[in-house]
Design a protein around this motif. Structure first.
Motif, PDB file in Angstrom:
ATOM      1  N   ARG A 170     -23.555  90.264 -30.110  1.00 28.93           N
ATOM      2  CA  ARG A 170     -22.317  90.721 -29.314  1.00 28.93           C
ATOM      3  C   ARG A 170     -22.146  92.123 -29.097  1.00 28.93           C
ATOM      4  O   ARG A 170     -21.455  92.591 -28.076  1.00 28.93           O
ATOM      5  N   LEU A 171     -22.750  92.972 -30.242  1.00 29.77           N
ATOM      6  CA  LEU A 171     -22.887  94.552 -30.186  1.00 29.77           C
ATOM      7  C   LEU A 171     -23.812  94.976 -29.107  1.00 29.77           C
ATOM      8  O   LEU A 171     -23.535  95.861 -28.600  1.00 29.77           O
ATOM      9  N   LEU A 172     -24.535  94.170 -28.552  1.00 25.95           N
ATOM     10  CA  LEU A 172     -25.496  94.488 -27.491  1.00 25.95           C
ATOM     11  C   LEU A 172     -24.625  94.474 -26.116  1.00 25.95           C
ATOM     12  O   LEU A 172     -23.569  93.791 -25.884  1.00 25.95           O
ATOM     13  N   SER A 173     -24.893  95.172 -25.059  1.00 26.41           N
ATOM     14  CA  SER A 173     -24.247  95.089 -23.790  1.00 26.41           C
ATOM     15  C   SER A 173     -24.794  93.935 -23.217  1.00 26.41           C
ATOM     16  O   SER A 173     -25.763  93.320 -23.746  1.00 26.41           O
ATOM     17  N   ASP A 183     -27.549  85.254 -34.795  1.00 31.01           N
ATOM     18  CA  ASP A 183     -26.387  86.297 -35.410  1.00 31.01           C
ATOM     19  C   ASP A 183     -25.471  86.725 -34.301  1.00 31.01           C
ATOM     20  O   ASP A 183     -25.654  87.609 -33.717  1.00 31.01           O
ATOM     21  N   LYS A 184     -24.637  86.183 -34.066  1.00 34.02           N
ATOM     22  CA  LYS A 184     -23.596  86.120 -32.958  1.00 34.02           C
ATOM     23  C   LYS A 184     -22.763  87.296 -33.158  1.00 34.02           C
ATOM     24  O   LYS A 184     -22.908  88.067 -32.218  1.00 34.02           O
ATOM     25  N   ALA A 185     -22.448  87.762 -34.288  1.00 33.51           N
ATOM     26  CA  ALA A 185     -21.530  89.009 -34.370  1.00 33.51           C
ATOM     27  C   ALA A 185     -22.489  90.242 -34.159  1.00 33.51           C
ATOM     28  O   ALA A 185     -22.146  91.037 -33.218  1.00 33.51           O
ATOM     29  N   LEU A 186     -23.840  90.246 -34.251  1.00 25.53           N
ATOM     30  CA  LEU A 186     -24.633  91.202 -34.192  1.00 25.53           C
ATOM     31  C   LEU A 186     -25.192  91.349 -32.627  1.00 25.53           C
ATOM     32  O   LEU A 186     -25.142  92.452 -32.016  1.00 25.53           O
ATOM     33  N   GLN A 228     -28.263  94.133 -22.148  1.00 32.19           N
ATOM     34  CA  GLN A 228     -29.328  94.057 -23.151  1.00 32.19           C
ATOM     35  C   GLN A 228     -29.303  92.424 -23.789  1.00 32.19           C
ATOM     36  O   GLN A 228     -30.556  91.895 -24.083  1.00 32.19           O
ATOM     37  N   ARG A 229     -28.267  91.685 -23.631  1.00 32.85           N
ATOM     38  CA  ARG A 229     -28.239  90.284 -24.220  1.00 32.85           C
ATOM     39  C   ARG A 229     -29.018  89.643 -23.137  1.00 32.85           C
ATOM     40  O   ARG A 229     -29.936  88.465 -23.626  1.00 32.85           O
TER      41      ARG A 229
END
Length: 572
Positions: A494-497, A489-492, A500-501
């Protein structure tokens, strides 16, 4: 690249006469003609094209169009200025030829600085890097940097005075002090200012020992957390011991070690630079030396590269100058605009994340530390646990003596790889799973534990490894499938720092590796016929389950590997 005599005779035909003006720093160059029979119109044309290079500024325009010179918010311009200042400093202070144009005896420098490179698989930013200005051949010389421009323990002792930093001080500690001194004390007056200005901030590198607790929580279950906590404590301890207190350098030499400059925050920045950029040069006259090498440390890592930065005495085979220089050769061919890579060594993702702030997808050197803990069932131990199903092991005391003589503990960490596990793990488990039926009255010291002891023993050993790996897998709070869904889920995602990624990718790769290890071991057991019921072990074997006792040894396998590669975990 050195010119062939025939090529030089053609240079006068070039309309770009300006590009052949003599450089400010003249060097003695030696030219050798091509062997007889080589050449031809196409070969000469190609050689001439490579020697003259592109028009000045043409490559930079192309990089800018491709977004390789930074963002359009002004930050890129600052980095471009820093890049230009570094190149000018290297040319003026070290007579390093980095021009995009040719001069007498010098071909165009084959590389250019990109201010913003990307990971080819994850598309994450990997900071500055070096790109090929033109096609590069396997074996081409890529750079030469004089050792006198590098930051080393020797340069640190010279900066502070040999009475301040003793000769036996650790290299990392001495160089950390010089980095802080050059940036936060000398500032604009520093000889190394052009180099210091291109060094990133901690937040641009992000090794795990600088992560917040919130980010580290994303690594829950991973052995990286234990190594991170250990390194954090050691850095604090070294700071307090060397700089703090009434006997520290800040108290003894307040003029050279002002408290406002030598803060722990700056100490952490210095070690972030050292851990992620310092290179161990092995072919120096005085032996190995740790060094920060300007320009060379801009090159990014590839686990598939065979190129390593090293040093040599300056000059050619006939004439030596007596000085030493850092050199790098291409380990393969590169096409124009392709990023140049070197190897930082055969490092696991845990090591890369801990020290460099990134992990590599499809890393052939990736491994996960697995804890194997089997407490010898001595008479006192069995009484302590008061379990009727656990019998005393007649070989327990002898096993303890054997482990002590071999320098091993009852609880040991071993790295497991995607396609193998260390022979040391099998040796340890073959010993711990020995029974009187296996020994037949012979002392344990007479056995060769690099080979299977018996069919039943080997079955218990491989089953123990499976149980230990499953135990490691159980420490993660979520599954590999959960991580895969999150990444997909690329959109979700990318919300991580950034941290975190990186953590999610890293923990997923650890789980995948462990699952493959289990599958490979189960296949090996079936193929060797070791899963028969009549091979079940006697004597109450734990089959890999940790009995009450030492939960974990003090030093992790990761820490031991860091020490072996020349990075002292106990820094002093």
């Amino acid at each position: 690249m050195k010119f062939a005599s025939k090529i030089i005779s053609l240079l006068s035909l070039s309309s770009t006469i300006e590009s052949f003006a003599p450089s400010k720093q003249s060097k003695t160059r030696y030219f050798a003609p091509l062997a007889a029979g080589e050449g031809g119109d196409k070969e000469w044309a190609k050689a001439l094209e490579e020697s003259t290079g592109a028009l000045p500024g043409e490559f930079e325009k192309e990089m800018k169009m491709k977004g390789l010179l930074g963002k359009k918010d002004g930050g890129g311009d600052t980095k471009l200025t820093a890049n230009a200042n570094l190149i000018q400093w290297l040319e003026e202070e070290g007579d390093v030829y980095l021009s995009e144009t040719s001069t007498w005896g010098d071909a165009p420098h084959p590389m250019a600085i990109s201010t913003d490179t990307k990971d080819e698989i994850t598309n994450e930013s990997s900071g500055r890097g070096l790109l090929a200005r033109r096609d590069i051949n396997d074996g081409d010389e890529l750079l030469m940097i004089p050792l006198k421009l590098c930051i080393t323990k020797k340069s640190a002792r010279k900066a502070f005075g040999k009475d301040v930093l003793p000769s036996d001080i650790n290299e990392y500690l001495a160089m950390a002090c010089q980095l802080i001194h050059e940036r936060f004390v000398m500032g604009e007056k520093s000889f190394y200012k052009a180099y210091i200005d291109i060094l990133p901030e901690v937040g641009e590198v992000n090794p795990t020992f600088t992560w917040s607790d919130e980010d580290l929580a994303f690594l829950q279950g991973s052995p990286v957390i234990a190594a991170t906590k250990s390194l954090q404590m050691k850095l604090r301890s070294e700071y307090d011991s060397l700089l703090g207190g009434k006997d520290g350098l800040m108290a003894k030499f307040p003029d050279k070690f002002p408290k406002e400059a030598f803060t722990f925050e700056h100490w952490e920045w210095a070690f972030t630079m050292l851990f992620s950029r310092a290179i161990r040069l092995r072919n120096l006259r005085q032996g190995e030396t740790l060094a920060l090498v300007p320009y060379a440390d801009l090159i990014n890592h590839s686990c598939f590269s065979q190129a390593y930065i090293d040093a040599r005495e300056a000059g050619d085979w006939l004439f030596k100058t007596g000085e030493e220089e850092v050199i790098l050769y291409a380990d393969r061919g590169y096409r124009r605009m392709e990023q140049i890579y070197i190897s930082y060594g055969p490092k696991s993702n845990a090591e890369l994340l801990l020290l460099y702030g990134f992990a590599v997808e499809r890393n052939p050197f990736n491994s996960v530390d697995v804890t194997v803990s089997i407490a010898p069932r001595t008479e006192s131990f069995v009484k302590e646990i008061a379990d009727e199903d656990v019998a005393v092991d007649p070989l327990a005391e002898e096993k303890i003596e054997f482990l002590s003589a071999a320098g091993r503990e009852k609880t040991v960490d071993f790295p497991c790889y995607a396609d193998r596990y260390p022979i040391e793990m099998l040796e340890y488990l073959r010993l711990m799973q020995m029974t009187p039926e296996d020994s037949r009255g012979k002392p344990l010291s007479e056995f060769d534990f690099t080979r299977p002891i018996s069919t039943a023993n080997e079955a218990a050993v491989l089953t123990s490894v499976i149980q230990a790996v499953k135990r490691q897998l159980s420490k993660y709070p979520n599954s590999e499938e959960d991580d895969a869904t999150m990444i997909k889920d690329k959109a979700l995602f990318r919300l991580l720092s950034y941290n975190q990624r990186m953590a999610v990718r890293h923990r997923r790769n650890e789980k995948r590796l462990l699952k493959r290890t289990i599958a490979a071991l189960e296949k090996q057991i079936r193929q060797q016929g070791l899963d028969s019921e009549d091979l079940a072990r006697a004597e109450g074997s734990t089959l890999g389950q940790s009995l009450p006792g030492d939960d974990r040894k003090q030093r992790t396998a990761l820490e031991e590997r860091l020490e072996k590669m020349g990075l002292p975990v106990d820094l002093r």
